[in-house]
Motif scaffolding. Sequence first.
Motif, PDB file in Angstrom:
ATOM      1  N   LEU A  12       0.839  -1.196   0.000  1.00 34.44           N
ATOM      2  CA  LEU A  12       0.000   0.000   0.000  1.00 34.44           C
ATOM      3  C   LEU A  12       0.875   1.247   0.000  1.00 34.44           C
ATOM      4  CD1 LEU A  12      -2.702  -1.037   2.644  1.00 34.44           C
ATOM      5  CD2 LEU A  12      -2.674  -1.440   0.173  1.00 34.44           C
ATOM      6  N   SER A  13       0.572   2.159  -0.890  1.00 37.04           N
ATOM      7  CA  SER A  13       1.327   3.404  -0.980  1.00 37.04           C
ATOM      8  C   SER A  13       0.989   4.326   0.188  1.00 37.04           C
ATOM      9  CB  SER A  13       1.003   4.118  -2.298  1.00 37.04           C
ATOM     10  OG  SER A  13      -0.356   4.554  -2.294  1.00 37.04           O
ATOM     11  N   LYS A  14       1.843   5.323   0.431  1.00 36.34           N
ATOM     12  CA  LYS A  14       1.569   6.301   1.484  1.00 36.34           C
ATOM     13  C   LYS A  14       0.250   7.015   1.212  1.00 36.34           C
ATOM     14  CE  LYS A  14       4.630   9.160   2.955  1.00 36.34           C
ATOM     15  NZ  LYS A  14       4.602   8.941   4.409  1.00 36.34           N
ATOM     16  N   GLU A  15      -0.019   7.284  -0.059  1.00 36.56           N
ATOM     17  CA  GLU A  15      -1.248   7.986  -0.421  1.00 36.56           C
ATOM     18  C   GLU A  15      -2.480   7.145  -0.119  1.00 36.56           C
ATOM     19  OE1 GLU A  15       2.153   9.754  -2.229  1.00 36.56           O
ATOM     20  OE2 GLU A  15       1.414   7.693  -2.430  1.00 36.56           O
ATOM     21  N   LEU A  16      -2.393   5.836  -0.398  1.00 35.49           N
ATOM     22  CA  LEU A  16      -3.526   4.963  -0.122  1.00 35.49           C
ATOM     23  C   LEU A  16      -3.708   4.772   1.382  1.00 35.49           C
ATOM     24  CD1 LEU A  16      -5.805   3.196  -1.112  1.00 35.49           C
ATOM     25  CD2 LEU A  16      -4.179   1.329  -1.454  1.00 35.49           C
ATOM     26  N   LEU A  17      -2.612   4.653   2.119  1.00 37.28           N
ATOM     27  CA  LEU A  17      -2.718   4.526   3.576  1.00 37.28           C
ATOM     28  C   LEU A  17      -3.360   5.765   4.190  1.00 37.28           C
ATOM     29  CD1 LEU A  17       0.746   2.897   4.365  1.00 37.28           C
ATOM     30  CD2 LEU A  17      -1.487   1.832   4.661  1.00 37.28           C
ATOM     31  N   LEU A  18      -3.020   6.941   3.667  1.00 43.08           N
ATOM     32  CA  LEU A  18      -3.639   8.165   4.170  1.00 43.08           C
ATOM     33  C   LEU A  18      -5.128   8.190   3.834  1.00 43.08           C
ATOM     34  CD1 LEU A  18      -3.546  10.966   5.451  1.00 43.08           C
ATOM     35  CD2 LEU A  18      -2.859  11.885   3.219  1.00 43.08           C
ATOM     36  N   LEU A  19      -5.456   7.801   2.624  1.00 47.24           N
ATOM     37  CA  LEU A  19      -6.866   7.769   2.229  1.00 47.24           C
ATOM     38  C   LEU A  19      -7.659   6.837   3.146  1.00 47.24           C
ATOM     39  CD1 LEU A  19      -9.091   8.577   0.201  1.00 47.24           C
ATOM     40  CD2 LEU A  19      -8.388   6.626  -1.207  1.00 47.24           C
ATOM     41  N   ASP A  41       5.296  14.133   2.828  1.00 49.99           N
ATOM     42  CA  ASP A  41       5.756  13.620   1.520  1.00 49.99           C
ATOM     43  C   ASP A  41       4.647  12.927   0.732  1.00 49.99           C
ATOM     44  OD1 ASP A  41       8.393  14.467   2.136  1.00 49.99           O
ATOM     45  OD2 ASP A  41       8.694  12.626   3.300  1.00 49.99           O
ATOM     46  N   ILE A  42       3.445  13.468   0.800  1.00 48.25           N
ATOM     47  CA  ILE A  42       2.318  12.902   0.054  1.00 48.25           C
ATOM     48  C   ILE A  42       2.288  13.503  -1.348  1.00 48.25           C
ATOM     49  CG2 ILE A  42      -0.219  12.863  -0.117  1.00 48.25           C
ATOM     50  CD1 ILE A  42       0.833  10.887   1.903  1.00 48.25           C
ATOM     51  N   ASP A  43       2.121  12.649  -2.330  1.00 51.64           N
ATOM     52  CA  ASP A  43       1.881  13.098  -3.704  1.00 51.64           C
ATOM     53  C   ASP A  43       0.380  13.373  -3.812  1.00 51.64           C
ATOM     54  OD1 ASP A  43       1.312  13.336  -6.424  1.00 51.64           O
ATOM     55  OD2 ASP A  43       2.762  11.802  -7.018  1.00 51.64           O
ATOM     56  N   TRP A  44      -0.013  14.634  -3.718  1.00 50.30           N
ATOM     57  CA  TRP A  44      -1.438  14.972  -3.640  1.00 50.30           C
ATOM     58  C   TRP A  44      -2.168  14.705  -4.947  1.00 50.30           C
ATOM     59  CZ3 TRP A  44      -3.356  15.049   0.927  1.00 50.30           C
ATOM     60  CH2 TRP A  44      -2.575  15.425   2.016  1.00 50.30           C
ATOM     61  N   LYS A  45      -1.464  14.763  -6.059  1.00 50.78           N
ATOM     62  CA  LYS A  45      -2.123  14.403  -7.327  1.00 50.78           C
ATOM     63  C   LYS A  45      -2.466  12.916  -7.341  1.00 50.78           C
ATOM     64  CE  LYS A  45      -0.285  18.039 -10.309  1.00 50.78           C
ATOM     65  NZ  LYS A  45       0.505  18.354 -11.536  1.00 50.78           N
ATOM     66  N   GLU A  46      -1.564  12.109  -6.814  1.00 51.32           N
ATOM     67  CA  GLU A  46      -1.838  10.676  -6.711  1.00 51.32           C
ATOM     68  C   GLU A  46      -2.988  10.426  -5.732  1.00 51.32           C
ATOM     69  OE1 GLU A  46      -1.315   6.468  -7.238  1.00 51.32           O
ATOM     70  OE2 GLU A  46      -0.903   8.265  -8.425  1.00 51.32           O
ATOM     71  N   PHE A  47      -3.011  11.167  -4.652  1.00 53.15           N
ATOM     72  CA  PHE A  47      -4.100  11.061  -3.677  1.00 53.15           C
ATOM     73  C   PHE A  47      -5.438  11.377  -4.345  1.00 53.15           C
ATOM     74  CE2 PHE A  47      -6.951  12.816  -0.475  1.00 53.15           C
ATOM     75  CZ  PHE A  47      -6.844  11.900   0.564  1.00 53.15           C
ATOM     76  N   MET A  48      -5.474  12.403  -5.179  1.00 56.54           N
ATOM     77  CA  MET A  48      -6.703  12.769  -5.894  1.00 56.54           C
ATOM     78  C   MET A  48      -7.131  11.658  -6.844  1.00 56.54           C
ATOM     79  SD  MET A  48      -5.616  16.751  -6.548  1.00 56.54           S
ATOM     80  CE  MET A  48      -6.839  17.098  -7.806  1.00 56.54           C
ATOM     81  N   ARG A  49      -6.145  11.075  -7.531  1.00 54.33           N
ATOM     82  CA  ARG A  49      -6.484   9.980  -8.456  1.00 54.33           C
ATOM     83  C   ARG A  49      -7.070   8.797  -7.692  1.00 54.33           C
ATOM     84  NH1 ARG A  49      -1.739  11.800 -11.254  1.00 54.33           N
ATOM     85  NH2 ARG A  49      -0.399  10.424 -10.020  1.00 54.33           N
ATOM     86  N   LEU A  50      -6.522   8.506  -6.514  1.00 52.26           N
ATOM     87  CA  LEU A  50      -7.049   7.412  -5.703  1.00 52.26           C
ATOM     88  C   LEU A  50      -8.476   7.702  -5.248  1.00 52.26           C
ATOM     89  CD1 LEU A  50      -3.909   6.606  -3.531  1.00 52.26           C
ATOM     90  CD2 LEU A  50      -5.051   4.996  -5.075  1.00 52.26           C
ATOM     91  N   ALA A  51      -8.717   8.941  -4.810  1.00 57.22           N
ATOM     92  CA  ALA A  51     -10.064   9.310  -4.354  1.00 57.22           C
ATOM     93  C   ALA A  51     -11.079   9.165  -5.476  1.00 57.22           C
ATOM     94  CB  ALA A  51     -10.059  10.742  -3.818  1.00 57.22           C
ATOM     95  N   MET A  52     -10.673   9.496  -6.690  1.00 61.11           N
ATOM     96  CA  MET A  52     -11.573   9.361  -7.835  1.00 61.11           C
ATOM     97  C   MET A  52     -11.770   7.891  -8.209  1.00 61.11           C
ATOM     98  SD  MET A  52     -12.875  12.212  -8.913  1.00 61.11           S
ATOM     99  CE  MET A  52     -13.343  11.886 -10.620  1.00 61.11           C
ATOM    100  N   HIS A  53     -10.663   7.150  -8.281  1.00 59.79           N
ATOM    101  CA  HIS A  53     -10.764   5.744  -8.669  1.00 59.79           C
ATOM    102  C   HIS A  53     -11.655   4.963  -7.714  1.00 59.79           C
ATOM    103  CE1 HIS A  53      -9.724   1.645  -9.789  1.00 59.79           C
ATOM    104  NE2 HIS A  53      -9.439   1.419  -8.517  1.00 59.79           N
TER     105      HIS A  53
END
Length: 394
Positions: A12-19, A41-53
Amino acid sequence: MDERNVIDHGILSKELLLLLALLATDKVDEMADRQPEMFADIDWKEFMRLAMHHRVYPFLYPKLSRMAEGRIPSGLVQWLKQEYCNNTVRMLHLSGEMGRVADVLADAGIPALFLKGPVLAQALYGDISLRTSRDLDFIVPLDKLAEAEALLVRHGYAEEVEFETILGDWKWRQHHRTYNHPDVNIKAEIHWRLNPAPSREPGFGELWERKRTSDALGSNIHYLGAEDLFLFLAAHGARHGWSRLRWLLDIKQLLLQRPDGGTLTRLLYHYGYDDVGGQALLLAAELLKAPVDPGLSRLMERPKARRLARLAMFYVGRMVNLHNPPLPPIVERHYRYYQPAILSRGQQLLYALGFLYPYAADAKTLPLPRPLHFLYFVLRPFLWTWRKVLGEGK
């Protein structure tokens, strides 16, 4: 990974763990104070893509809009607000059409239970704005199916794809047909089964006896009872590999309403969904901190349920849509193993026997007059072998 654990955090990526952490808590500021490293160190664009997906952005927005300034980028909050507003408009539009379809069916004397869409958002979240929905899904008795389809057509809907069938196999191989309304840009799926073969499930009469009616959306809008809804959501999520967190969030919201543990356990065991139910409970509890009543805990202890939960983490850790081919080779190989693995032994037997039943492709390979279609039961192994030689499908 320790076999006692379901979640392999290493995938699990840091972005997914935060989500996941944000979805699991109602006190986001307290979480940020306790675990500030999660926001580093969160990639917020990746976080947005995860939230959408994962289709969880409307549920996420009210939480993050209340966070103290500086916790997350202001641009992210503005983006979430825009998507939240867009989703609200879509859900209002879908709600209006759902009410219209429900009234039309009721006037014609056709009982219908809405499975997803705004009624699910209202029932589980208390607000249609907090969940996304793409279309309307409802189930009718099989003997009312033709009448219900004709009603949809008379009210502007057109069948999306007419699937091929032979010897009545559509009744069990398929479970719904899809219709589009070009003027209102809405898709409706009309079901005669909750799930495709080889599933066993309650008959429509049982589902209707246990139905609920939406006080908020209309007196003709009926939907599944809590225990039937869990069975449906667990089977649907498992079939799709829990590849969207929205489906697990639905499970959590349903568990917060405390369905009857004894009734639910008996239902899952009776229809062969005990391990799939355990999988859903494990994933919802470990990923989203869903509360699980003691009466359901034994489902989570089943070895196969734990194995299935670990298999599903393969999809949770990736942004994949299992029903949008072509799939990456590694995903396709995993799904070929996963799909039969979620079935009970009885379902696996029926699944295997289903390959012996003629397919519409057999009639294309060797056309025969309809009165002779019974011969395809004998000819199928040879016709299947011939298509494999030619590199064709089933």
